[in-house]
Scaffold this active site. Sequence first.
Site, mmCIF file in Angstrom:
data_model
loop_
_atom_site.group_PDB
_atom_site.id
_atom_site.type_symbol
_atom_site.label_atom_id
_atom_site.label_comp_id
_atom_site.label_asym_id
_atom_site.label_seq_id
_atom_site.Cartn_x
_atom_site.Cartn_y
_atom_site.Cartn_z
ATOM 1 N N HIS A 151 0.826 -1.211 0.000
ATOM 2 C CA HIS A 151 0.000 0.000 0.000
ATOM 3 C C HIS A 151 0.858 1.258 0.000
ATOM 4 C CE1 HIS A 151 0.973 0.660 4.215
ATOM 5 N NE2 HIS A 151 0.487 -0.533 4.538
ATOM 6 N N CYS A 159 3.377 -4.699 6.619
ATOM 7 C CA CYS A 159 3.088 -4.596 5.183
ATOM 8 C C CYS A 159 4.324 -4.135 4.422
ATOM 9 C CB CYS A 159 1.938 -3.615 4.947
ATOM 10 S SG CYS A 159 0.394 -4.080 5.753
#
Length: 475
Positions: A151, A159
């Site tokens: 992202h 992430c």
Amino acid sequence: MRFRNLVITTAIAAALTGCTNETLDSVNLSSVKNKTEYQLSAKMVSKMSELGMQKTSPILLRIFKEEGTLEVWKANTSSRFQLLKTYKICAWSGKLGPKVKEGDRQAPEGFYPLYPHQMNPNSSYYLAINTGFPNAYDKANGRNGTHLMIHGACSSSGCYSMTDEQIIEIFALARDAFKGGQENVQLQAFPFRMTAENMARHRDNPNIEFWKMLKVGHDQFEVTKRPPQVNVCERKYVFNQQSDGSFNPSGQCPTMSTPPALQVAMANFEKDYQRDYQKSVKKFDGMVWYEPSEAERKAIVAEQRKGRELAYAPTGTSLDAGKLMKVTDLEKRLADQKEAEEAKQAALVQKEALEKATRDGKAVPVPQQSPIERPVQQAALQTEPARKSFWNLFSKGEPEAQATAPANAAPAGQSAAQPAAQQAPAAEQPTAGQQQAAAPASANPQVATAPAAEAKTAPAEQPPKKRPFWKIWGN
């Protein structure tokens, strides 16, 4: 001379033009009206054309944690994948190694298929693509976790985070590939480039057996330039295996075989790899790689955060923060880190115990009152004169205006109720009869008067006779 100046001016203009084109190629998010429909730049489309790629041809993503890079590979007209663009990962959390459980802050490693429904245009991190963790391998090995993404926003807690300008391009490349009919985009996430030297450098890492398994798929892509077919059986990855049976992630593997052409190509590749690996092992003899923590990686890129929003949190690369060390030096360093961590945990335990003890003031320790009276209070009790009845106010020998006679006040540390004569040795003190006889001739009747407290311990004496009422003011 004029010709020379003209040449220099032309060269400078050409250089500036190159810089301008590079600047124009970067994404200006303020001009993007619809981030999900963002169209790739003319320069990107031109590069695809030069490499023989269709705009909607399939793509593949490769991540290398240690180097901090994300690569986009795209299929050409012969269905072989070529490197289109390399992005610098802005932030990834944890250390090298796979994600095992929820909350461990580890970014996943392995092979993950990305489907269209995993594209999130409404992400709180600008745009996001869900990695699909846990996959079949992760589930078979009891690993768990949720919402592991690629992202934007450059902030990570498990992430792979890019800048918003990077993720809008990656999102557009995946969107166009899905429009072209690609069923899923393969994500290959590795701890590092799996060269012979890197594998030798990390040979003492506890995750080395897991990485050797990933390396099979890594190497097959290096040789074929096509995404490997990935299956899971006996709780392990298998790549490009032909079988008439089905693959059960937790069950026994079916009878498998490697395609002959691939088998020959991989045998030659493995021969060269083993030669290079043995050379690397000798190179790193007596040395070991120190894998830095996330905090150590962040420390080397702290300058990048200045002047940016708080959410911008780059983490740097392990190659910049880690280093090769002697085994003895690493052991000492790890021991020091363990000692510091234990001290930190002990301090936290003490803090929690104190907070629990003092919560709401219910268990706050209260000091006990001292059983010994304070000196000031004792002196006050001793100096307070005994109350006299009205009829005894003018009795013979009663001190007059005792409180107003500073000349006869007791020195410090001596009771005010005791005259100086009482502090002298017993041999020098006059007898009670002498004191009574001296009373009429004394100019100061206080000298001949014994305190009430002393009278209790003195020998019994006749009380002084009271004066007649009409002789109150007599001498």
